[in-house]
Each structure stands twice: as C-alpha cells, then as structure tokens.
Design a protein around this motif. Structure first.
Motif, PDB file in Angstrom:
ATOM      1  N   ASP A 161       1.007  -1.236  -0.168  1.00  0.00           N
ATOM      2  CA  ASP A 161      -0.117   0.035   0.037  1.00  0.00           C
ATOM      3  C   ASP A 161       0.851   1.225   0.099  1.00  0.00           C
ATOM      4  O   ASP A 161       1.510   1.665   0.752  1.00  0.00           O
ATOM      5  N   ARG A 162       0.960   1.926  -1.041  1.00  0.00           N
ATOM      6  CA  ARG A 162       1.893   2.904  -1.229  1.00  0.00           C
ATOM      7  C   ARG A 162       0.941   4.498  -0.882  1.00  0.00           C
ATOM      8  O   ARG A 162       1.505   5.398  -1.308  1.00  0.00           O
ATOM      9  N   THR A 163       0.064   4.415  -0.357  1.00  0.00           N
ATOM     10  CA  THR A 163      -0.945   5.582  -0.140  1.00  0.00           C
ATOM     11  C   THR A 163      -0.229   6.145   1.084  1.00  0.00           C
ATOM     12  O   THR A 163      -0.786   7.280   1.651  1.00  0.00           O
ATOM     13  N   HIS A 164       0.175   5.274   1.976  1.00  0.00           N
ATOM     14  CA  HIS A 164       0.617   5.664   3.546  1.00  0.00           C
ATOM     15  C   HIS A 164       1.776   5.147   3.816  1.00  0.00           C
ATOM     16  O   HIS A 164       2.414   4.239   3.170  1.00  0.00           O
ATOM     17  N   SER A 171       3.306  -0.584   3.484  1.00  0.00           N
ATOM     18  CA  SER A 171       3.571  -0.156   2.180  1.00  0.00           C
ATOM     19  C   SER A 171       4.751  -1.346   1.587  1.00  0.00           C
ATOM     20  O   SER A 171       5.065  -1.034   0.429  1.00  0.00           O
ATOM     21  N   LEU A 172       4.962  -2.184   2.203  1.00  0.00           N
ATOM     22  CA  LEU A 172       5.867  -3.442   2.006  1.00  0.00           C
ATOM     23  C   LEU A 172       4.734  -4.718   1.763  1.00  0.00           C
ATOM     24  O   LEU A 172       4.170  -5.058   2.754  1.00  0.00           O
ATOM     25  N   GLY A 173       4.564  -5.315   0.636  1.00  0.00           N
ATOM     26  CA  GLY A 173       3.931  -6.630   0.472  1.00  0.00           C
ATOM     27  C   GLY A 173       4.544  -7.698   0.912  1.00  0.00           C
ATOM     28  O   GLY A 173       5.641  -7.479   1.549  1.00  0.00           O
ATOM     29  N   PRO A 174       3.921  -8.813   0.904  1.00  0.00           N
ATOM     30  CA  PRO A 174       4.634 -10.014   1.702  1.00  0.00           C
ATOM     31  C   PRO A 174       6.185 -10.252   0.970  1.00  0.00           C
ATOM     32  O   PRO A 174       7.029 -10.656   1.687  1.00  0.00           O
ATOM     33  N   ALA A 175       6.124 -10.135  -0.430  1.00  0.00           N
ATOM     34  CA  ALA A 175       7.257 -10.304  -1.181  1.00  0.00           C
ATOM     35  C   ALA A 175       8.578  -9.410  -0.603  1.00  0.00           C
ATOM     36  O   ALA A 175       9.571 -10.007  -0.140  1.00  0.00           O
ATOM     37  N   GLY A 176       7.895  -8.336  -0.712  1.00  0.00           N
ATOM     38  CA  GLY A 176       9.248  -6.987  -0.296  1.00  0.00           C
ATOM     39  C   GLY A 176       9.317  -7.243   1.173  1.00  0.00           C
ATOM     40  O   GLY A 176      10.538  -6.997   1.604  1.00  0.00           O
ATOM     41  N   ARG A 177       8.455  -7.616   2.104  1.00  0.00           N
ATOM     42  CA  ARG A 177       8.750  -7.634   3.391  1.00  0.00           C
ATOM     43  C   ARG A 177       9.821  -8.748   3.543  1.00  0.00           C
ATOM     44  O   ARG A 177      10.947  -8.714   4.281  1.00  0.00           O
TER      45      ARG A 177
END
Length: 166
Positions: free
Chosen positions: A117-120, A125-131
């Motif tokens: 979610d890049r609105t906050h 702001s990190l999805g599962p893969a990025g996290r």
C-alpha cells in the motif's frame, strides 16, 4: 561495488533511477527479474488432472511459462535501456522472494521498490514478497518509493500512551 536491482512490473523505473543516482559509475549492476512458478504450476496441475488426456502440446502451463519469460525479458531490456550503462540481465524462475534473496548473496547493495500500500507511510507499504526480501537480504538494502512518497501525515497513529504518574 556490486548492485542487484530487483526489476518488477510497475516499479522498475524507480529502482533503475535509484541506481543511476546512488551507485558508483564503475560498479557492477545486475538487473534481476524473477518469474514466479506458482501460476504455471497450477495450470500444469489442472491440465494434467482434469484435461490432460495425453496431449502435452495443449498444456496451458507451458504457454504461461513462455509468456512470463517473454515479459521478463522485455522488462529487463527496458530497464537496461533506461540504466544507460553496462549491466548484466538475470532472469530467474521460482519462489520470487527466495530467488531475490539468493541472487543478492555476495552483493554490496540490493535495490527494490515498495510493493504494498503506497498511499501511506508505514509497514504496509511493503507487500509479503518485499517484506520477506527486506527481512532476509544478505546485504544492505536500498528501498525506494516507485512514485513520490506520501506525506508524514499518513503515518498511522501509534498505540495509546499510558498516563504519566507523578
């Protein structure tokens, strides 16, 4: 300096621009795209279990694998073009987050974009893969916003504080 740049649909320009800004000109740059094996795997399984009937040339999983490879190559070519300097393009297939972490082994820097979610501002702001990649990267990570970052007013409220006692 060896830099690995995770190239994904929709966020790759910000990652490439970050490398152009922050990585030394003479350093090695690897542009990495990973095609997940989950969707073609499901299609292979469905075809074999329900539709197979001995005609492997009609397996939709094979077509999906080919489309993913073509799409990945196009993204890597566009990213290399935008980078405008010598680089290596690497295409991998598998569990996306694990392949990114494995490719970053031995690198001096891993560049990736926020994928949630890049609105906050904040952890969502990190999805599962990025996290997973940020938590398990074997090297320093440069995490970029694919578009201008939201304002600090978007930070979620913190937990309530207990009253102060005198």
């Amino acid at each position: 300096m060896a830099v690995v740049v995770w190239i994904t649909e929709g966020t790759w320009p910000a990652c490439v621009d970050a490398v152009r800004t922050h990585a030394p000109a003479g350093g090695e740059v690897v542009l990495l795209h990973v095609s997940g094996d989950d969707v073609p795997g499901v299609a292979h399984g469905a075809f074999a279990g329900l539709l197979g009937r001995g005609r492997p040339e009609r397996d939709p999983g094979t077509r999906l694998e080919g489309l993913a490879t073509t799409s990945g190559r196009q993204l890597l070519a566009a990213a290399a073009d935008r980078l405008g300097r010598t680089c290596t393009c690497l295409e991998r297939t598998g569990r996306v987050e694990r392949e990114v972490v494995a490719a970053a082994e031995g690198a001096d820097l891993l560049v990736l974009a926020r994928d949630g979610d890049r609105t906050h501002l904040g952890p969502r702001s990190l999805g599962p893969a990025g996290r997973f990649v940020v938590d398990h990267a074997p090297c320093p990570v440069l995490l970029v916003w694919p578009e201008p970052a939201p304002g600090v007013g978007t930070i979620p409220p913190g937990p309530p504080r207990p009253p102060l006692h005198r």
